[in-house]
Design a protein around this motif. Sequence first.
Motif, PDB file in Angstrom:
ATOM      1  N   GLY A 100       0.806  -1.202   0.000  1.00  0.00           N
ATOM      2  CA  GLY A 100       0.000   0.000   0.000  1.00  0.00           C
ATOM      3  C   GLY A 100       0.845   1.260   0.000  1.00  0.00           C
ATOM      4  O   GLY A 100       2.022   1.251  -0.378  1.00  0.00           O
ATOM      5  N   THR A 114      -2.076   3.414   4.333  1.00  0.00           N
ATOM      6  CA  THR A 114      -3.351   2.759   4.101  1.00  0.00           C
ATOM      7  C   THR A 114      -3.441   1.510   4.980  1.00  0.00           C
ATOM      8  O   THR A 114      -2.442   1.029   5.496  1.00  0.00           O
ATOM      9  N   PHE A 117      -4.173  -5.014   3.431  1.00  0.00           N
ATOM     10  CA  PHE A 117      -5.063  -5.623   2.456  1.00  0.00           C
ATOM     11  C   PHE A 117      -4.846  -7.128   2.418  1.00  0.00           C
ATOM     12  O   PHE A 117      -3.793  -7.634   2.819  1.00  0.00           O
ATOM     13  N   GLN A 118      -5.839  -7.838   1.880  1.00  0.00           N
ATOM     14  CA  GLN A 118      -5.717  -9.281   1.734  1.00  0.00           C
ATOM     15  C   GLN A 118      -4.976  -9.657   0.455  1.00  0.00           C
ATOM     16  O   GLN A 118      -4.517 -10.781   0.320  1.00  0.00           O
ATOM     17  N   SER A 119      -4.910  -8.711  -0.507  1.00  0.00           N
ATOM     18  CA  SER A 119      -4.198  -8.942  -1.761  1.00  0.00           C
ATOM     19  C   SER A 119      -3.067  -7.936  -1.897  1.00  0.00           C
ATOM     20  O   SER A 119      -3.069  -6.883  -1.240  1.00  0.00           O
ATOM     21  N   ASP A 136      -5.449  -4.278  -7.392  1.00  0.00           N
ATOM     22  CA  ASP A 136      -4.766  -5.559  -7.284  1.00  0.00           C
ATOM     23  C   ASP A 136      -4.413  -6.062  -8.680  1.00  0.00           C
ATOM     24  O   ASP A 136      -4.621  -5.361  -9.683  1.00  0.00           O
ATOM     25  N   LEU A 142      -8.696  -2.095  -4.138  1.00  0.00           N
ATOM     26  CA  LEU A 142      -8.364  -2.441  -2.753  1.00  0.00           C
ATOM     27  C   LEU A 142      -8.638  -1.287  -1.801  1.00  0.00           C
ATOM     28  O   LEU A 142      -8.961  -1.492  -0.628  1.00  0.00           O
ATOM     29  N   TRP A 143      -8.478  -0.093  -2.292  1.00  0.00           N
ATOM     30  CA  TRP A 143      -8.636   1.117  -1.455  1.00  0.00           C
ATOM     31  C   TRP A 143      -8.882   2.297  -2.378  1.00  0.00           C
ATOM     32  O   TRP A 143      -8.342   2.344  -3.499  1.00  0.00           O
ATOM     33  N   GLN A 621     -14.953   0.164   4.969  1.00  0.00           N
ATOM     34  CA  GLN A 621     -14.491  -0.414   3.707  1.00  0.00           C
ATOM     35  C   GLN A 621     -14.805  -1.904   3.655  1.00  0.00           C
ATOM     36  O   GLN A 621     -15.151  -2.440   2.616  1.00  0.00           O
ATOM     37  N   LYS A 622     -14.668  -2.577   4.780  1.00  0.00           N
ATOM     38  CA  LYS A 622     -15.034  -3.985   4.893  1.00  0.00           C
ATOM     39  C   LYS A 622     -16.044  -4.113   6.025  1.00  0.00           C
ATOM     40  O   LYS A 622     -15.866  -3.538   7.090  1.00  0.00           O
TER      41      LYS A 622
END
Length: 865
Positions: A100, A114, A117-119, A136, A142-143, A621-622
Motif C-alpha cells: 500500500g 493505508t 489488504f488481503q491482496s 490488485d 483495494l482502497w 471499507q469492509k
Amino acid sequence: MGCLLFLLCVFLSCTFVHGITYIEFIYPNFTASNLKFIDSTGTFLFSHNGTFKAAMFNPDGQQTNFYLCVIHAESNTITWSANRDDPVSNSGKMSLSVNGILITDQDGNFKWSTSPFQSLVSALQLTETGNLILLDQFNGSLWESFRNPTDTIVIGQKLPVGTLLSSSVSSSDLSIGDYKLALRASDTLLQWQNMTYWKLSMGANAYKNSNSAVEFMSINQTGLYLFGQNSTVVVIQVNLSPSEFRIAKLDDSGQFIVRSLSGTNLKPEFVGPVDKCKIPFVCGRLGLCSNGAASGNPVCSCPSNFHVSSLNSTDCVPSDDSYSLPVSCNSINNTSDGSSSLVSYLGLGYGIVYFANDFTMPVKYTLNLSLCQDLCSGDCSCLGIFYEHSSSSCYVLQNKLGSVILSTRSDDDQVGFVKILVGSPPPSGTSQAFRFPIVALVLLPFTGLFLLLAMGFIWWKISKISKTRKVKLDSSTSPSGDLEAFMIPGLPIRFDYAELEAATDNFKTLIGSGGFGSVYKGSLPDKTLVAVKKVTNSGAGGKQDFCTEIAIIGNIHHVNLVKLRGFCAQGSERLLVYEYMNRGSLDRTLFGNGPVLEWQERVDIALGAARGLAYLHSGCQKKIIHCDVKPENILLHDNFQAKISDFGLSKLLSPEQSSLFTTMRGTRGYLAPEWLTSSVITDKTDVYSFGMVLLEIVSGRKNCSLQTQSHSIDEDKSGVGHSSSSSVLGLVYFPMFALEMYEQGRYLELADLRLEGRVTIEEVERLVCVALCCVHEEPSLRPNMVSVVGMLEGETPLAHPRLESLNFLRFYGRRFTEASTIEENNGEENFILYPQVNASLTNTKSSSSPISSYFVSSEQVSGPR
C-alpha cells in the motif's frame, strides 16, 4: 570537452533530483517527495487528461507542512489529503509498495499509511474524477480516496450515511478542525463539539421531496442531492446552474460551500449557514456576534459584564477579575473542581441567543429560573444556561462554550446566564505573633509525612523497575520479538508496557471487565483520560495477527464508536488504549440505582448505538459484524452520547468469509436464534441483539429478570399514561410480554414505571415496533441498521412486526416461566434463555432433554462484566 562533461553532469543531476511525472498509473517500489519533484510543486502523477494531479504539496506556499494531496489542476484546489494530522517536510516521502501507501518523514519515521489488504497492490491509479485507487493484479479496487473523504466531495463521489467530513484548521494547516459534516438518514448536519448548528434542509435552495431514508449524498452537473432507495429517490435536492465541474467542501470557517469552476477559479454557489454568526466559534468563547450592516461580515464584541481576554484575544472573560469561568469536568485540561469557589451566574441579558438552542430540546420544562440554575450548579459539565420564560424551559450549555448571537427577532424571550466561580477571600486577622507557632505546627508533622512518602516512592520505583525488567525479559525471549509491529502499516500509537503501567497507577482503578479482559482507568502524560483494556482472550493467534487486527480497527472512526487511541504488544502482554467514556456503560445507567434516564435520553442512546452499528455494517471499507451487542458494550459520554465498544475484537468479515464463520460468540440473552441452528451469521445477527437491547431501554429492566409489573395504567386524552394501581412482583420474560402488549395495543405498560407518565403512547409504540421488527426469528425479515436508524429518527415509515416470525418468543417465555417456577421451589433464582432442543424453535412441545439443560444462572444473563 570540459564544457560538454560539465553540461552532461548537470543534466544527469537534474534528472536524478527532480524525477519524472507520470500519467494515470504508478507502480510499486515508487517513492516521491516535494524535493524530488520540485519543478512541478511536488506533482508526481496526473490523471489521464490532466484534470487532477497527485503531489507532495505545501498548501498556501508555506514551507513546513507537506501533505500527500489530490489537487484539481486548473484551480489548484485540494480535494483530498492523506496525512492531515501528520505533515512532513519537503524531504518527507510517499512510498508505494505491494502493501500500500506509506508516508514517512525525512528520518524514515512512520506518519500515515493505508490499511492492510488481503491482496498485494499492483498499481496506483488517479482517475479523471479525482479518485486515487489502489488496484490488485486483477484491477480490482483495494482502497479508494473516495471511500475515505476528508473535507471535500467531487462529481462522481458518493458520501454514505454515517460518514463524516471534517474541516481543516486553516487553508495552510490541513489538520482536522472542530467542524464536522455528518450525513444522517434524514438530513445533512453541520456540527461543532457534537452540537448541531445547521441542516441542509434549512438552505434557501434546498427542497425536500421524500421521507425516505437517505443513503448517500452526491453532487453532479446540475446540483447537490441526497438519495435514497438505491438511488431511485431524491430525498433532498439543491438545484444549481449547470456546470461541468464543482466541489462541495466543509470549509475551515465552518461553512459548507458548493463551488463551481468559473475560468480558473472556483466560485461559491451555495453556502450554509449564510449567516456567519450561526457558526459556533466565529467570535471565540462567549464572543458576541452581530451582523455588519454594510459588509455582511460578523462583528465581534463582548457581552456586558465581559471583556476581551488578555490570554486569548478572541475569547471573552468576566470583567471582574475576582470571577473566573469554570472548566468542564469532561475537559482534559481541568485541574480544579471549583470546590473552594462559590458558584454564581453572570447574566447575558435579553436579546442574546445561543446557536445550539434551536437544535436541542430543553433539559427540563415547567420549572422556574432558580431551579434551572440549580440543575447547572450541580453538574460540573454545565457551563451556563438559557431560560425561556414563555415555556418555562431550561437549556444547558455543556462542556465547551461557543459564541453567542445578538438576536434580531423581537419575540425572543430567552435569557442567558454563564456559570462563574467566585474565589474564596484570603484569611484575615492573623497577627504576626502567631505566625511562627502555626508554621512550626504545620511543618513538623509535614516533615515526617514527607519522609514516609519518600520511602513509599522508592519502594514503588524499585517494584516498577523490577516488573519492567521482567516484561522486557519476556519480550526478548519471545521468538518473534517486537519488531514485527513496526512492519505493519496503519498501526495507531504504540505504547510501552511501562508507560501504561504508570498511566494506570499500576492498574489500580478497575472500571470494567468482560470476555476479552479487564479495563482500567488511566491518565496519559498530557492529562488525557483513557481506558486501558488488558486483553486476556484475544482471537489473534500471535503478535503479528494481533497487530494486523489493531491496524485495521485503528483506522475506523465514527462519532458513535469508541476510538482506539493505541495499543501495546510487548512480550506476552496485549493491551488496548481507548478514549475514556465518563458516564460508563449503559447497563450501569439503565439498571443501576442512579437517576432515571428520561425518555429522550433513551431515544438518543438508542439512536447513537444504531448509528454506530450502521457504520460498522455499511460505512466501513469492509463489513464488520460486532457479534456481542449488549448494554455492557454501549458506553456513554457527554450528554449521554452512545458509543459502541469492543467492535474491534469481533471478526472482520468479507461476504465470502461470512458463510465460514460458525464459532459461537456473544452473550446469552442477546444471541440470535441462528446461533443455535448453525445458520450463516450475518449483520442481521447484530440487528437481533440490538432489538433485545432496545426492549431493555424501553423497560429499564433486564429482559430476563424479576420485574415489577403494573396491571392498570390510565391514559388521559393526550395519550400520556399514569400508573394508578398497585403492582405485583413476578418473573417476566419481557420480549414475550412486549409481543402480547403489542398485539393488544397496550404500549404504555411496557415503559419504565419510573418515568411516571413522562412518555406518550406514540413514543413507546415507535421503539417497541422497531425492537420487535429487529428480533424476527427469520433474519431476512429483520431491517438493516440503516433502516433502523431511519425509523428511530422518524424519517422512515414505521414498519410493523410479522407475528408469525415472533411466535418463538412465546416458546421462550413459557419455558422461562416453567423453569423459574421449578427453580423457585428449590430456593434458587435461575433464568431460561435459549433451550437447547433439536426441534424447531417455534415447536411448543416439551423436549426430551433434562430440564436442567434449559437453565443458566442469573449471574450469566449478561455474561462476564
